[in-house]
Design a protein around this motif. Structure first.
Motif, mmCIF file in Angstrom:
data_model
loop_
_atom_site.group_PDB
_atom_site.id
_atom_site.type_symbol
_atom_site.label_atom_id
_atom_site.label_comp_id
_atom_site.label_asym_id
_atom_site.label_seq_id
_atom_site.Cartn_x
_atom_site.Cartn_y
_atom_site.Cartn_z
ATOM 1 N N GLU A 30 0.833 -1.207 0.000
ATOM 2 C CA GLU A 30 0.000 0.000 0.000
ATOM 3 C C GLU A 30 0.868 1.257 0.000
ATOM 4 O OE1 GLU A 30 -2.747 -0.154 3.244
ATOM 5 O OE2 GLU A 30 -3.666 -2.002 2.499
ATOM 6 N N ARG A 31 1.906 1.238 0.806
ATOM 7 C CA ARG A 31 2.809 2.397 0.870
ATOM 8 C C ARG A 31 3.475 2.631 -0.481
ATOM 9 N NH1 ARG A 31 5.744 6.221 4.239
ATOM 10 N NH2 ARG A 31 7.824 6.202 3.437
ATOM 11 N N ALA A 32 3.892 1.564 -1.135
ATOM 12 C CA ALA A 32 4.513 1.698 -2.452
ATOM 13 C C ALA A 32 3.505 2.230 -3.472
ATOM 14 C CB ALA A 32 5.076 0.364 -2.909
ATOM 15 N N GLU A 34 0.910 4.171 -2.848
ATOM 16 C CA GLU A 34 0.600 5.569 -2.531
ATOM 17 C C GLU A 34 1.659 6.525 -3.048
ATOM 18 O OE1 GLU A 34 0.221 5.605 1.681
ATOM 19 O OE2 GLU A 34 -1.773 4.706 1.654
ATOM 20 N N SER A 35 2.883 6.057 -3.165
ATOM 21 C CA SER A 35 3.972 6.942 -3.587
ATOM 22 C C SER A 35 4.319 6.771 -5.056
ATOM 23 C CB SER A 35 5.208 6.686 -2.728
ATOM 24 O OG SER A 35 5.731 5.418 -3.055
ATOM 25 N N ASP A 36 3.382 6.268 -5.827
ATOM 26 C CA ASP A 36 3.592 6.068 -7.259
ATOM 27 C C ASP A 36 4.768 5.143 -7.552
ATOM 28 O OD1 ASP A 36 1.425 7.748 -7.848
ATOM 29 O OD2 ASP A 36 2.733 9.523 -7.751
ATOM 30 N N ASP A 37 4.945 4.149 -6.699
ATOM 31 C CA ASP A 37 5.969 3.115 -6.883
ATOM 32 C C ASP A 37 7.377 3.657 -7.045
ATOM 33 O OD1 ASP A 37 4.342 0.890 -6.619
ATOM 34 O OD2 ASP A 37 3.687 1.019 -8.703
ATOM 35 N N GLU A 38 7.728 4.656 -6.249
ATOM 36 C CA GLU A 38 9.111 5.119 -6.251
ATOM 37 C C GLU A 38 10.001 3.992 -5.751
ATOM 38 O OE1 GLU A 38 9.642 8.731 -4.084
ATOM 39 O OE2 GLU A 38 7.880 9.643 -4.997
ATOM 40 N N THR A 41 10.378 2.426 -1.964
ATOM 41 C CA THR A 41 9.247 2.763 -1.106
ATOM 42 C C THR A 41 8.611 1.469 -0.622
ATOM 43 O OG1 THR A 41 8.857 4.765 -2.386
ATOM 44 C CG2 THR A 41 7.085 4.009 -0.965
#
Length: 126
Positions: A30-32, A34-38, A41
């Motif tokens: 989920e975190r990845a 949310e950050s557009d798969d930077e 992340t």
């Protein structure tokens, strides 16, 4: 009787650690997302989840056997903890996907190993 106590303890510890990994890896995904798969992340959450699972398994094995009145559990705690680390590393890709889990046969083999290891301790109580 020690084997039965070991089976209950190992089953409960396995369920807890598997659930922890499943939920933790979902959080990392989920975190990845949310950050557009930077790049990287969610890596911290992934590593923290894995480390927590590895630390929790031997603790749960020891505490579960102690709660059932069994002592001399060093073999179960040491080998069970190391075996869980091996199982969880080998099946990381299986559990680290949406709806993923460690295959049932692998979990059953781990519980069977733990049940056998539980009998390796002394049969008397302190």
């Amino acid at each position: 009787m020690r084997h039965a106590k070991g089976a209950v303890t190992v089953t409960a510890a396995t369920a807890a650690c598997h659930t922890l990994m499943s939920a933790g890896f979902a959080g990392a995904r989920e975190r990845a997302a949310e950050s557009d798969d930077e790049m990287w992340t969610g890596a911290f959450e992934f590593l923290l989840t894995t480390a927590a699972s590895w630390a929790l398994m031997p603790l749960l094995l020891w505490a579960g056997m102690r709660m059932m009145g069994e002592t001399h559990n060093a073999v179960l705690v040491a080998v069970g903890g190391l075996s869980w680390a091996g199982v969880s590393v080998y099946f990381t890709d299986d559990i680290d996907r949406v709806g993923g889990h460690i295959p049932f046969l692998a979990l059953a083999a781990y519980v069977l190993l733990g049940t056998v290891l539980a009998g390796a301790g002394s049969s008397h109580r302190d």
